[in-house]
Design a protein around this motif. Structure first.
Motif, PDB file in Angstrom:
ATOM      1  N   GLN A 110       1.010  -1.238   0.046  1.00  0.00           N
ATOM      2  CA  GLN A 110       0.052   0.014   0.038  1.00  0.00           C
ATOM      3  C   GLN A 110       0.927   1.376   0.175  1.00  0.00           C
ATOM      4  N   ILE A 111       1.800   1.223   0.852  1.00  0.00           N
ATOM      5  CA  ILE A 111       2.781   2.351   1.086  1.00  0.00           C
ATOM      6  C   ILE A 111       3.596   2.441  -0.469  1.00  0.00           C
ATOM      7  N   LEU A 112       3.870   1.443  -0.852  1.00  0.00           N
ATOM      8  CA  LEU A 112       4.767   1.716  -2.236  1.00  0.00           C
ATOM      9  C   LEU A 112       3.899   2.150  -3.383  1.00  0.00           C
ATOM     10  N   GLU A 113       2.752   1.609  -3.425  1.00  0.00           N
ATOM     11  CA  GLU A 113       1.748   1.957  -4.498  1.00  0.00           C
ATOM     12  C   GLU A 113       1.245   3.627  -4.535  1.00  0.00           C
ATOM     13  N   SER A 114       1.167   4.068  -3.268  1.00  0.00           N
ATOM     14  CA  SER A 114       0.561   5.232  -2.942  1.00  0.00           C
ATOM     15  C   SER A 114       1.810   6.244  -3.247  1.00  0.00           C
ATOM     16  N   VAL A 115       2.982   5.852  -2.930  1.00  0.00           N
ATOM     17  CA  VAL A 115       4.216   6.513  -3.373  1.00  0.00           C
ATOM     18  C   VAL A 115       4.447   6.686  -4.687  1.00  0.00           C
ATOM     19  N   ARG A 116       4.188   5.693  -5.406  1.00  0.00           N
ATOM     20  CA  ARG A 116       4.548   5.514  -6.876  1.00  0.00           C
ATOM     21  C   ARG A 116       3.512   6.576  -7.477  1.00  0.00           C
ATOM     22  N   ARG A 117       2.223   6.470  -7.120  1.00  0.00           N
ATOM     23  CA  ARG A 117       1.269   7.401  -7.631  1.00  0.00           C
ATOM     24  C   ARG A 117       1.584   8.726  -7.241  1.00  0.00           C
ATOM     25  N   GLY A 118       2.130   9.111  -6.138  1.00  0.00           N
ATOM     26  CA  GLY A 118       2.349  10.357  -5.678  1.00  0.00           C
ATOM     27  C   GLY A 118       3.263  11.155  -6.631  1.00  0.00           C
ATOM     28  N   ILE A 119       4.340  10.126  -6.934  1.00  0.00           N
ATOM     29  CA  ILE A 119       5.590  10.858  -7.732  1.00  0.00           C
ATOM     30  C   ILE A 119       5.103  11.033  -9.216  1.00  0.00           C
ATOM     31  N   GLU A 120       4.227  10.135  -9.543  1.00  0.00           N
ATOM     32  CA  GLU A 120       3.634  10.276 -10.789  1.00  0.00           C
ATOM     33  C   GLU A 120       2.860  11.498 -10.923  1.00  0.00           C
ATOM     34  N   ARG A 122       3.152  14.304  -9.237  1.00  0.00           N
ATOM     35  CA  ARG A 122       4.064  15.513  -9.335  1.00  0.00           C
ATOM     36  C   ARG A 122       4.778  15.564 -10.503  1.00  0.00           C
ATOM     37  N   ASP A 123       5.337  14.422 -11.052  1.00  0.00           N
ATOM     38  CA  ASP A 123       5.886  14.508 -12.319  1.00  0.00           C
ATOM     39  C   ASP A 123       5.036  15.138 -13.624  1.00  0.00           C
ATOM     40  N   ALA A 124       3.669  14.573 -13.508  1.00  0.00           N
ATOM     41  CA  ALA A 124       2.774  15.100 -14.331  1.00  0.00           C
ATOM     42  C   ALA A 124       2.714  16.467 -14.285  1.00  0.00           C
ATOM     43  N   LYS A 125       2.217  17.134 -13.314  1.00  0.00           N
ATOM     44  CA  LYS A 125       2.143  18.549 -13.170  1.00  0.00           C
ATOM     45  C   LYS A 125       3.296  19.412 -13.323  1.00  0.00           C
ATOM     46  N   LEU A 126       4.565  18.766 -13.060  1.00  0.00           N
ATOM     47  CA  LEU A 126       5.634  19.461 -13.526  1.00  0.00           C
ATOM     48  C   LEU A 126       6.046  19.723 -14.941  1.00  0.00           C
ATOM     49  N   ASN A 127       5.686  18.542 -15.545  1.00  0.00           N
ATOM     50  CA  ASN A 127       5.886  18.456 -17.208  1.00  0.00           C
ATOM     51  C   ASN A 127       4.602  19.379 -17.681  1.00  0.00           C
ATOM     52  N   GLU A 128       3.608  19.431 -17.147  1.00  0.00           N
ATOM     53  CA  GLU A 128       2.620  20.289 -17.720  1.00  0.00           C
ATOM     54  C   GLU A 128       2.866  21.524 -17.555  1.00  0.00           C
ATOM     55  N   ARG A 129       3.329  22.065 -16.553  1.00  0.00           N
ATOM     56  CA  ARG A 129       3.932  23.478 -16.235  1.00  0.00           C
ATOM     57  C   ARG A 129       4.951  23.684 -17.087  1.00  0.00           C
TER      58      ARG A 129
END
Length: 240
Positions: A110-120, A122-129
């Motif tokens: 659960q922890i690792l899946e939540s972290v993975r989605r959180g990083i994704e 973040r990356d998506a928002k930064l790429n869009e910006r």
């Protein structure tokens, strides 16, 4: 190996050590601190991609830390962990831009899946910006102007206005010609949250349909949005 910087904040030494070990084994760079004050001090000094944060702590509690982090490091994603959850707290966490809300004891998966989605996320928002900063107006070979600031498409005397979601979707297509996106990827990029593939299809179909309807007056754009069966969508290159 992953190089993302993760901050673990928990006043319980065993929980702090366990969380740190789980994340380090996955290749993340982890710093662990025992309270909210130390967490805020670390965030002020160092770049942190994601925080795994205990809700109930002496001194600054988890929600206090969330409010400060949102001010000084708004790109940092936050996962709240709690053994004393309530609907009121969960709703407040969502209002404060918390990525996820997990109950203790959360499993390593659960922890690792939540972290993975959180990083994704973040990356998506930064790429869009970054895309927004690089290109604001596109002009096609046949004279169609796509203004991503005003969210308009125009040529000659014909103009169509887009909703924020339609504008985001078209912007992603324009910046990624020829790239096949899954339904889940597009929902994450456009809406900022992760869902199942089935849910993603249900969200995207009406959105793509509305966008295509507005592009009907601009055939060279309309024809380039192509459904990839069983996968998602691609914005094809202009062959003319």
């Amino acid at each position: 190996m992953k190089s993302n910087n993760i901050l673990v904040v928990d006043d319980e030494p065993v929980a702090r050590q366990s969380l740190g070990d789980i994340l380090r084994l996955e290749g993340y760079h982890v710093t662990a601190v025992a309270n909210g004050e130390l967490a805020v001090d670390h965030i002020r000094k160092y770049a942190v991609d994601l925080i795994v944060l205990d809700l109930k702590m002496p001194g600054m509690n988890g929600m206090d830390v969330v409010q400060v982090v949102n001010q000084i490091s708004p790109d940092t994603e936050i996962i709240l962990l709690t053994a004393f959850g309530s609907m009121e707290t969960a709703v407040e966490a969502l209002r404060q831009r918390v990525h996820d809300y997990l109950f203790k004891p959360a499993s390593p998966n659960q922890i690792l899946e939540s972290v993975r989605r959180g990083i994704e996320r973040r990356d998506a928002k930064l790429n869009e910006r970054q895309q927004e900063e690089e290109v604001q107006v596109y002009t096609t070979k046949d004279g169609i102007e796509v203004d991503l600031i005003r969210r308009t498409i125009s040529r000659n005397n014909v103009t169509e206005s887009l909703t924020p979601a339609e504008g985001h979707l078209l912007k992603i297509f324009l910046a990624n010609t020829g790239k096949v996106f899954s339904h889940r990827e597009l929902v994450l990029l456009v809406q900022g949250y992760d869902v199942s593939q089935r849910e993603a299809q249900e969200i995207l179909r009406p959105l793509v349909s509305r966008l295509r309807h507005k592009l009907g007056a601009f055939p060279s754009l309309y024809e380039r949005i192509v459904s990839v069966r069983g996968t998602g969508y691609v914005y094809e290159a202009d062959e003319n």
